[in-house]
Design an enzyme around this catalytic site. Sequence first.
Site, mmCIF file in Angstrom:
data_model
loop_
_atom_site.group_PDB
_atom_site.id
_atom_site.type_symbol
_atom_site.label_atom_id
_atom_site.label_comp_id
_atom_site.label_asym_id
_atom_site.label_seq_id
_atom_site.Cartn_x
_atom_site.Cartn_y
_atom_site.Cartn_z
ATOM 1 N N MET A 26 0.839 -1.200 0.000
ATOM 2 C CA MET A 26 0.000 0.000 0.000
ATOM 3 C C MET A 26 0.877 1.255 0.000
ATOM 4 S SD MET A 26 -3.403 -0.916 2.079
ATOM 5 C CE MET A 26 -2.771 -0.732 3.732
ATOM 6 N N LEU A 29 6.645 2.922 1.784
ATOM 7 C CA LEU A 29 7.508 1.739 1.882
ATOM 8 C C LEU A 29 8.663 1.947 2.859
ATOM 9 C CD1 LEU A 29 7.629 0.778 -1.922
ATOM 10 C CD2 LEU A 29 5.977 0.087 -0.178
ATOM 11 N N GLY A 32 11.086 -3.229 5.527
ATOM 12 C CA GLY A 32 10.345 -4.497 5.453
ATOM 13 C C GLY A 32 9.931 -4.785 4.017
ATOM 14 N N HIS A 33 9.418 -3.738 3.342
ATOM 15 C CA HIS A 33 9.036 -3.904 1.935
ATOM 16 C C HIS A 33 10.278 -4.163 1.076
ATOM 17 C CE1 HIS A 33 5.743 -1.172 3.529
ATOM 18 N NE2 HIS A 33 5.028 -2.169 3.030
ATOM 19 N N GLN A 64 -10.373 -2.490 2.180
ATOM 20 C CA GLN A 64 -9.879 -3.290 3.311
ATOM 21 C C GLN A 64 -9.755 -2.477 4.596
ATOM 22 O OE1 GLN A 64 -6.056 -4.078 1.192
ATOM 23 N NE2 GLN A 64 -5.132 -3.935 3.212
ATOM 24 N N LYS A 155 4.800 -10.373 8.773
ATOM 25 C CA LYS A 155 4.325 -9.357 9.724
ATOM 26 C C LYS A 155 2.802 -9.427 9.866
ATOM 27 C CE LYS A 155 3.889 -5.136 11.651
ATOM 28 N NZ LYS A 155 2.715 -4.584 11.104
ATOM 29 N N VAL A 182 10.747 -7.701 9.286
ATOM 30 C CA VAL A 182 11.934 -6.858 9.493
ATOM 31 C C VAL A 182 11.630 -5.910 10.648
ATOM 32 C CG1 VAL A 182 13.433 -5.112 8.453
ATOM 33 C CG2 VAL A 182 12.600 -7.034 7.073
#
Length: 282
Positions: A26, A29, A32-33, A64, A155, A182
């Site tokens: 989404m 960033l 982790g991305h 969502q 995650k 991460v």
Amino acid sequence: METLNDIAALERFRPQAGEIVLIPTMGALHAGHSSLIRHGAEMAKRVRSGRGTCVVWIFVNPTQFNDPSDYARYPKTLEADLSLCAAAGAGGVYVPSKDEIYPPGVDVRVPRLPSVATEPGLEDAKRPGHFAGVCQVVLRFFEIVKPKVAVFGEKDWQQLQVVRAMTKREMPEIEIAAMPTVREADGLAMSSRNRFLTSEDRARGLALSRALKQADTAPTLDRAEHVMAEVLREAGIVPEYAVVRDAETLGKPGDGRKRALIAAKVGSVRLIDNAEWGSVGK
Ligand code: AMP
């Protein structure tokens, strides 16, 4: 790296892209991305046809969000996101408009939800409608992009199990890969929403990863849940849940692998985190 703003651009890109390894995000960033994208870029090098490309999708999916204010304030950092994608090895970034994903007047299908999206009483209960929106957008993107593989993060553990189960039923030809969470150096799981934590709440939020770590040293399931509740209470956090479940079904734990999962509102930010439980052979 190509920025693809609509389906037509994606189709023009497809012949040079070859097989696509898709990273759904989404935006906003972080590292982790990056880890997902780097892994996707590596996988893309190894596809059987010898020609593959890692494509990141950036789309803040309205269906969502069960909380309209969460959607309204969701961070948007497209320029920085594009630099991060390029640095991590993406070959394309697909940034469609809302009207292209949800054409006005068209009912975009919500697939039948797997039981892991409706029964555990975790995110499904705390965020009504969330997994229907996730499954709807993931299926829509899978139908548009037709990836060979899609990479998700551990995650969002329940989401990962939901996507796996939904994909197996709807588009079993697509492989779902997963990457570990991460964390910041002090243990906080990275999240696009962490930027909304005050420094005081950020310090309190460390209780989630601490609780998971301490729970893993507990000898029994009951004890582990008790330890998590205690660590959170000491930090002044009232969790929405702090439980140990079967890692796949997220139902009552049995003989299979187990996962400890926590969700809690800390200040104005809802945090979630999880870790394997019983890695030391319980
Ligand atoms: P989001 O943009 O937050 O919807 O997340 C997009 C993908 O990145 C999902 O598969 C997440 O599980 C994954 N992700 C988010 N945060 C992390 C993290 N800290 N470590 C690894 N993956 C993550």
